[in-house]
Scaffold this motif. Structure first.
Motif, short mmCIF file in Angstrom:
data_model
loop_
_atom_site.label_atom_id
_atom_site.label_comp_id
_atom_site.label_asym_id
_atom_site.label_seq_id
_atom_site.Cartn_x
_atom_site.Cartn_y
_atom_site.Cartn_z
N ALA A 99 49.24 -27.49 86.51
CA ALA A 99 50.50 -28.29 85.67
C ALA A 99 50.36 -27.79 84.33
O ALA A 99 51.64 -27.81 83.96
N GLY A 100 49.36 -27.35 83.79
CA GLY A 100 49.46 -27.02 82.46
C GLY A 100 49.92 -25.44 82.24
O GLY A 100 49.84 -24.77 83.25
N ARG A 256 43.37 -31.08 78.26
CA ARG A 256 42.71 -29.65 77.79
C ARG A 256 41.68 -29.91 76.80
O ARG A 256 42.13 -30.88 75.84
N HIS A 303 36.23 -29.69 85.40
CA HIS A 303 37.67 -29.49 85.38
C HIS A 303 38.11 -29.53 86.98
O HIS A 303 38.86 -28.15 87.43
O1 LIG Z 1 43.95 -28.41 84.88
C1 LIG Z 1 44.80 -28.23 85.96
C2 LIG Z 1 46.12 -27.92 85.79
O2 LIG Z 1 46.79 -27.82 84.69
O3 LIG Z 1 46.75 -27.84 86.85
#
Ligand SMILES: O=CC(=O)O
Length: 339
Positions: A99-100, A256, A303
């Protein structure tokens, strides 16, 4: 007897020699590949080029394939920098299995006319479940009391201290994107009062909006961090935010690590200047400050907030969909930047 259409498909597949196909570079295996395997990603439109399988030094490997690499499939483990893109002039797409996007130089992609896609909303439910799970764990001391029972302390030392009620808590969500909205829905159902900070006020939502994250903290019992890491949000949760949150305040971070000033957070936790923390992300993963490991009011997770086999299946479909769309010149499914 074999299906004729399938036989024709296979024949036309065989007409493409793998070396003729455009290549998708993988610098390191993204977690989704290790869990789901490579099979669902295979296509007759492109070929994966796995840098870690080559005996060549990376620079030589990249220069050898510079003209045929049209796309990069990446994750947080392998940054896509301007220097990397400079070596690969044919790249027109970066697909991240996350996602990030903080591991991608978006400005360089924009300048070079490279489109970028991410995991869209496939992680929103799991991310929200994990965030609310961490909050409940910190408030009700679930893993801490589990340790207490396992260590035989219930018998030897007596009753464990009470936790705090979730219903009625004012929870400030920092980042009301896909994950933040799912967190808000869950907290509504738990009877919490949701407030939020985001880049912009969401006109269609009635939750109180705070443009200043310190003001949000001052009006919250708990803060949940689920925004993107950018130059603007790096260390946004700082000394002033912790002091506004106060001694009874709890912080949950599934965004994050670097959105929070981790040194300052550790100091506040050690000195009782905030009440507790639920943390899935850290500034220097996989290293976790040793002070945090020793604190009973801190819940730690490696994480993994957004990852489940189910979300990986959905991610796999999305990644393949984005690659197929790119190679057949149709609209991308989850563009972060479509140039
Ligand atoms: O941290 C996980 C993502 O950004 O998918």
């Amino acid at each position: 007897m074999e299906d004729q259409e399938e036989q024709q498909d296979r024949t036309s597949d065989q007409n493409h020699k793998p070396q003729d196909l455009p290549q998708v570079l993988l610098l390191k295996p993204p977690p989704v590949l290790s869990v789901i395997g490579e099979q669902p990603f295979l296509s007759n439109k492109y070929q994966f080029l796995k840098a870690w399988e080559s005996p060549l030094p990376l620079f030589q490997f990249l220069t050898a394939h510079a003209d045929s690499i049209q796309a990069i499939l990446c994750s947080g483990a392998a940054p896509v920098t301007d220097d990397l893109l400079q070596l690969l002039p044919s790249v027109r797409l970066v697909v991240t299995a996350s996602a990030g996007t903080n591991h991608i130089d978006l400005e360089a992609c924009h300048r070079r006319g490279i489109s970028v896609t991410n995991a869209g909303n496939v992680f929103s439910d799991d991310g929200a479940d994990a965030a609310v799970g961490l909050l409940i764990d910190v408030l009700r001391k679930i893993t801490a009391s589990d340790r207490y029972v396992r260590q035989g302390l219930w018998v030897n030392k007596g009753d464990y201290p009470l936790g705090s009620k979730l219903r009625g808590k004012r929870v400030g969500i920092v980042g009301l994107g896909g994950i933040g909205l799912e967190i808000a829905k869950r907290l509504d159902a738990f009877g919490c009062n949701v407030l939020y900070n985001s880049r912009k006020k969401k006109a269609h939502l009635s939750y109180p909006f705070y443009s200043d994250v310190r003001q949000l903290a001052a009006n919250s019992d708990a803060l949940i961090i689920c925004c993107a890491l950018t130059d603007q949000t790096r260390h946004m949760i700082d000394k002033d935010v912790f002091s506004a949150l106060g001694k009874e305040g709890v912080i949950v971070n599934i965004g994050r690590g670097a959105i929070v000033d981790e040194k300052e957070m550790v100091r506040c936790l050690v000195h009782g200047e905030i009440a507790g923390a639920g943390l899935d992300v850290f500034e220097k993963e996989p290293d976790v400050p040793k002070e945090l490991v020793e604190l009973d009011n801190v819940v730690l997770s490696p994480h993994r907030a957004v990852f489940t086999p189910e979300s990986f299946m959905a991610l796999c479909e999305l990644v393949v969909g984005n690659l197929e769309a790119f190679f057949s010149n149709t609209p991308l499914l989850s563009p972060v930047m479509d140039v």
